[in-house]
Design a protein around this motif. Structure first.
Motif, PDB file in Angstrom:
ATOM      1  N   ILE A 141     -36.383 -26.030  53.921  1.00 50.58           N
ATOM      2  CA  ILE A 141     -35.837 -26.587  55.159  1.00 50.58           C
ATOM      3  C   ILE A 141     -35.777 -28.105  55.024  1.00 50.58           C
ATOM      4  N   ASN A 142     -34.575 -28.662  55.067  1.00 51.58           N
ATOM      5  CA  ASN A 142     -34.443 -30.119  54.991  1.00 51.58           C
ATOM      6  C   ASN A 142     -34.161 -30.693  56.376  1.00 51.58           C
ATOM      7  N   LYS A 143     -33.989 -31.988  56.453  1.00 45.97           N
ATOM      8  CA  LYS A 143     -33.838 -32.626  57.762  1.00 45.97           C
ATOM      9  C   LYS A 143     -32.517 -32.239  58.437  1.00 45.97           C
ATOM     10  N   GLU A 144     -31.468 -31.968  57.627  1.00 51.80           N
ATOM     11  CA  GLU A 144     -30.201 -31.555  58.228  1.00 51.80           C
ATOM     12  C   GLU A 144     -30.340 -30.192  58.909  1.00 51.80           C
ATOM     13  N   VAL A 145     -31.021 -29.273  58.243  1.00 46.80           N
ATOM     14  CA  VAL A 145     -31.223 -27.941  58.810  1.00 46.80           C
ATOM     15  C   VAL A 145     -32.077 -28.020  60.066  1.00 46.80           C
ATOM     16  N   MET A 150     -32.921 -27.536  65.910  1.00 47.22           N
ATOM     17  CA  MET A 150     -33.461 -28.106  67.139  1.00 47.22           C
ATOM     18  C   MET A 150     -32.357 -28.463  68.125  1.00 47.22           C
ATOM     19  N   GLY A 151     -31.213 -28.898  67.625  1.00 46.02           N
ATOM     20  CA  GLY A 151     -30.098 -29.231  68.497  1.00 46.02           C
ATOM     21  C   GLY A 151     -29.603 -28.027  69.278  1.00 46.02           C
ATOM     22  N   SER A 152     -29.739 -26.840  68.685  1.00 44.10           N
ATOM     23  CA  SER A 152     -29.285 -25.625  69.356  1.00 44.10           C
ATOM     24  C   SER A 152     -30.168 -25.264  70.545  1.00 44.10           C
ATOM     25  N   VAL A 153     -31.411 -25.756  70.552  1.00 40.54           N
ATOM     26  CA  VAL A 153     -32.337 -25.427  71.634  1.00 40.54           C
ATOM     27  C   VAL A 153     -31.853 -26.021  72.957  1.00 40.54           C
ATOM     28  N   GLY A 154     -31.092 -27.101  72.884  1.00 40.82           N
ATOM     29  CA  GLY A 154     -30.576 -27.720  74.101  1.00 40.82           C
ATOM     30  C   GLY A 154     -29.669 -26.794  74.889  1.00 40.82           C
ATOM     31  N   GLY A 155     -28.998 -25.875  74.181  1.00 42.99           N
ATOM     32  CA  GLY A 155     -28.119 -24.932  74.859  1.00 42.99           C
ATOM     33  C   GLY A 155     -28.747 -23.569  75.032  1.00 42.99           C
ATOM     34  N   ALA A 156     -30.068 -23.486  74.913  1.00 41.90           N
ATOM     35  CA  ALA A 156     -30.755 -22.201  75.019  1.00 41.90           C
ATOM     36  C   ALA A 156     -30.575 -21.587  76.396  1.00 41.90           C
ATOM     37  N   GLU A 157     -30.426 -20.277  76.428  1.00 43.18           N
ATOM     38  CA  GLU A 157     -30.328 -19.542  77.684  1.00 43.18           C
ATOM     39  C   GLU A 157     -31.734 -19.257  78.197  1.00 43.18           C
ATOM     40  N   VAL A 158     -32.029 -19.730  79.385  1.00 39.05           N
ATOM     41  CA  VAL A 158     -33.365 -19.555  79.958  1.00 39.05           C
ATOM     42  C   VAL A 158     -33.311 -18.508  81.067  1.00 39.05           C
ATOM     43  N   LYS A 175     -26.131 -20.281  53.236  1.00 40.78           N
ATOM     44  CA  LYS A 175     -27.063 -20.760  52.219  1.00 40.78           C
ATOM     45  C   LYS A 175     -28.232 -21.532  52.825  1.00 40.78           C
ATOM     46  N   GLU A 176     -28.071 -21.990  54.076  1.00 37.78           N
ATOM     47  CA  GLU A 176     -29.136 -22.751  54.738  1.00 37.78           C
ATOM     48  C   GLU A 176     -30.128 -21.850  55.467  1.00 37.78           C
ATOM     49  N   ILE A 177     -29.808 -20.576  55.585  1.00 33.44           N
ATOM     50  CA  ILE A 177     -30.698 -19.638  56.272  1.00 33.44           C
ATOM     51  C   ILE A 177     -31.603 -18.966  55.246  1.00 33.44           C
ATOM     52  N   PRO A 178     -32.917 -19.091  55.369  1.00 35.67           N
ATOM     53  CA  PRO A 178     -33.826 -18.499  54.373  1.00 35.67           C
ATOM     54  C   PRO A 178     -33.789 -16.975  54.406  1.00 35.67           C
ATOM     55  N   ASN A 179     -34.046 -16.356  53.246  1.00 36.41           N
ATOM     56  CA  ASN A 179     -34.175 -14.904  53.189  1.00 36.41           C
ATOM     57  C   ASN A 179     -35.648 -14.519  53.186  1.00 36.41           C
ATOM     58  N   PHE A 180     -35.932 -13.225  53.187  1.00 38.61           N
ATOM     59  CA  PHE A 180     -37.330 -12.807  53.344  1.00 38.61           C
ATOM     60  C   PHE A 180     -38.204 -13.201  52.158  1.00 38.61           C
ATOM     61  N   SER A 181     -37.640 -13.273  50.939  1.00 37.89           N
ATOM     62  CA  SER A 181     -38.456 -13.667  49.786  1.00 37.89           C
ATOM     63  C   SER A 181     -38.834 -15.144  49.867  1.00 37.89           C
ATOM     64  N   GLU A 182     -37.930 -15.977  50.397  1.00 36.42           N
ATOM     65  CA  GLU A 182     -38.230 -17.396  50.561  1.00 36.42           C
ATOM     66  C   GLU A 182     -39.268 -17.594  51.673  1.00 36.42           C
ATOM     67  N   VAL A 183     -39.177 -16.797  52.730  1.00 34.74           N
ATOM     68  CA  VAL A 183     -40.168 -16.875  53.806  1.00 34.74           C
ATOM     69  C   VAL A 183     -41.545 -16.511  53.280  1.00 34.74           C
ATOM     70  N   ILE A 184     -41.624 -15.472  52.446  1.00 30.19           N
ATOM     71  CA  ILE A 184     -42.911 -15.070  51.872  1.00 30.19           C
ATOM     72  C   ILE A 184     -43.457 -16.175  50.971  1.00 30.19           C
ATOM     73  N   GLU A 185     -42.552 -16.867  50.271  1.00 29.59           N
ATOM     74  CA  GLU A 185     -42.990 -17.970  49.407  1.00 29.59           C
ATOM     75  C   GLU A 185     -43.603 -19.103  50.230  1.00 29.59           C
ATOM     76  N   ILE A 186     -43.083 -19.311  51.435  1.00 32.07           N
ATOM     77  CA  ILE A 186     -43.584 -20.385  52.297  1.00 32.07           C
ATOM     78  C   ILE A 186     -44.813 -19.947  53.094  1.00 32.07           C
ATOM     79  N   LEU A 187     -44.723 -18.769  53.716  1.00 31.86           N
ATOM     80  CA  LEU A 187     -45.767 -18.329  54.652  1.00 31.86           C
ATOM     81  C   LEU A 187     -46.726 -17.301  54.057  1.00 31.86           C
ATOM     82  N   GLY A 188     -46.400 -16.778  52.896  1.00 36.07           N
ATOM     83  CA  GLY A 188     -47.245 -15.728  52.317  1.00 36.07           C
ATOM     84  C   GLY A 188     -46.895 -14.373  52.906  1.00 36.07           C
ATOM     85  N   ARG A 189     -47.720 -13.391  52.590  1.00 37.85           N
ATOM     86  CA  ARG A 189     -47.462 -12.042  53.080  1.00 37.85           C
ATOM     87  C   ARG A 189     -47.665 -11.961  54.587  1.00 37.85           C
ATOM     88  N   PRO A 190     -46.840 -11.188  55.270  1.00 37.25           N
ATOM     89  CA  PRO A 190     -46.989 -11.064  56.721  1.00 37.25           C
ATOM     90  C   PRO A 190     -48.222 -10.259  57.102  1.00 37.25           C
TER      91      PRO A 190
END
Length: 256
Positions: A141-145, A150-158, A175-190
């Motif tokens: 996750i880089n600063k552009e992503v 975060m910018g999308s949260v401004g239009g969130a439906e409440v 390509k900017e959306i992580p897949n499950f193997s990348e999530v496991i690499e960052i957060l470990g096993r669920p």
């Protein structure tokens, strides 16, 4: 809507009287330092014009910087259920509050490496001016992503009755959306894996390292849903206090 539907309240107050009462309560609320709800709604409004009110940085970690701080130190304490953070003095009027999140396992730890997380909240003149995300997030996750998300949260439906806030993150490329193997690499096993009709769901659980004044460990849960065909992250749900914050990832590029 509420006032009209309850025009014949057992309290016997007319709609105009109730409006006066509500106005008085709002004025009273503002007079004693502001309502927490109003401040959170103001932040949401600021997110609607992201570049005007925020900036992002990947220098020394991934950071969301508030150009116009609104939330008070007490709001941060409330959000983290009054568990004490590690406080670091940064400058005369600036502190960094670090909340160590300890990863939970259903039994004994079953993986190598340390997958605990540390969330940083920088306060400038007793207002939240920066959020520092765990350093390992920067791998995918880089600063552009972060800015797009975060910018999308401004239009969130409440939905107030359901106590949900849902944001549609449509500006990310596949390509900017992580897949499950990348999530496991960052957060470990669920903590747990769930199978739903629309795909697999990873459940992560964390507790704050320090107990709150009531002597309890505060536990947070994170749910990540993935598209079964592409393996890409499809939905993120974070129950926070009594509200469920959700993000749906639907790249516009994929529809073209």
């Amino acid at each position: 809507m509420y006032l009209e539907e309850n025009a014949k309240s057992p309290m016997g107050k007319s709609p105009s009287q109730r409006k006066i009462l509500i106005s008085f309560l709002l004025v009273l609320c503002l007079g004693v330092g502001g309502c927490r709800l109003f401040r959170f709604l103001e932040v949401k409004s600021h997110l609607g014009d992201f570049s005007e009110n925020f900036s992002v940085s990947d220098h020394d970690g991934l950071r969301l910087i508030f150009k116009k701080p609104v939330l008070l130190a007490g709001d941060v304490e409330w959000l983290m259920v009054y568990s004490p953070p590690v406080k670091t003095h940064v400058a005369a009027d600036t502190e960094l509050w670090t909340y160590p999140l300890v990863k939970k396992y259903p039994g004994r730890k079953s993986e190598r490496g340390n997958f605990d997380l540390a969330m940083g909240m920088k306060l400038c003149r007793a207002k939240l001016c920066e959020i520092v995300f765990p350093e390992r997030f920067t791998k995918y996750i880089n600063k552009e992503v972060l800015g797009k998300v975060m910018g999308s949260v401004g239009g969130a439906e409440v939905k107030k009755l359901a106590k949900t806030s849902t944001a549609a993150v449509k500006s990310l490329e596949p390509k900017e959306i992580p897949n499950f193997s990348e999530v496991i690499e960052i957060l470990g096993r669920p903590y747990a894996k769930l199978n739903e009709e629309e795909g697999r769901v990873f459940v992560y659980r964390y507790r704050l390292r320090e107990k709150n004044p009531e002597g309890k460990y505060i536990v947070f849960k994170l749910l990540l849903s993935f598209n079964e065909e592409t393996g890409k992250l499809k939905r993120l749900v974070l129950p926070l206090r009594s509200v469920r914050l959700a993000m749906n990832f639907e790249p516009d590029v994929a529809r073209k």
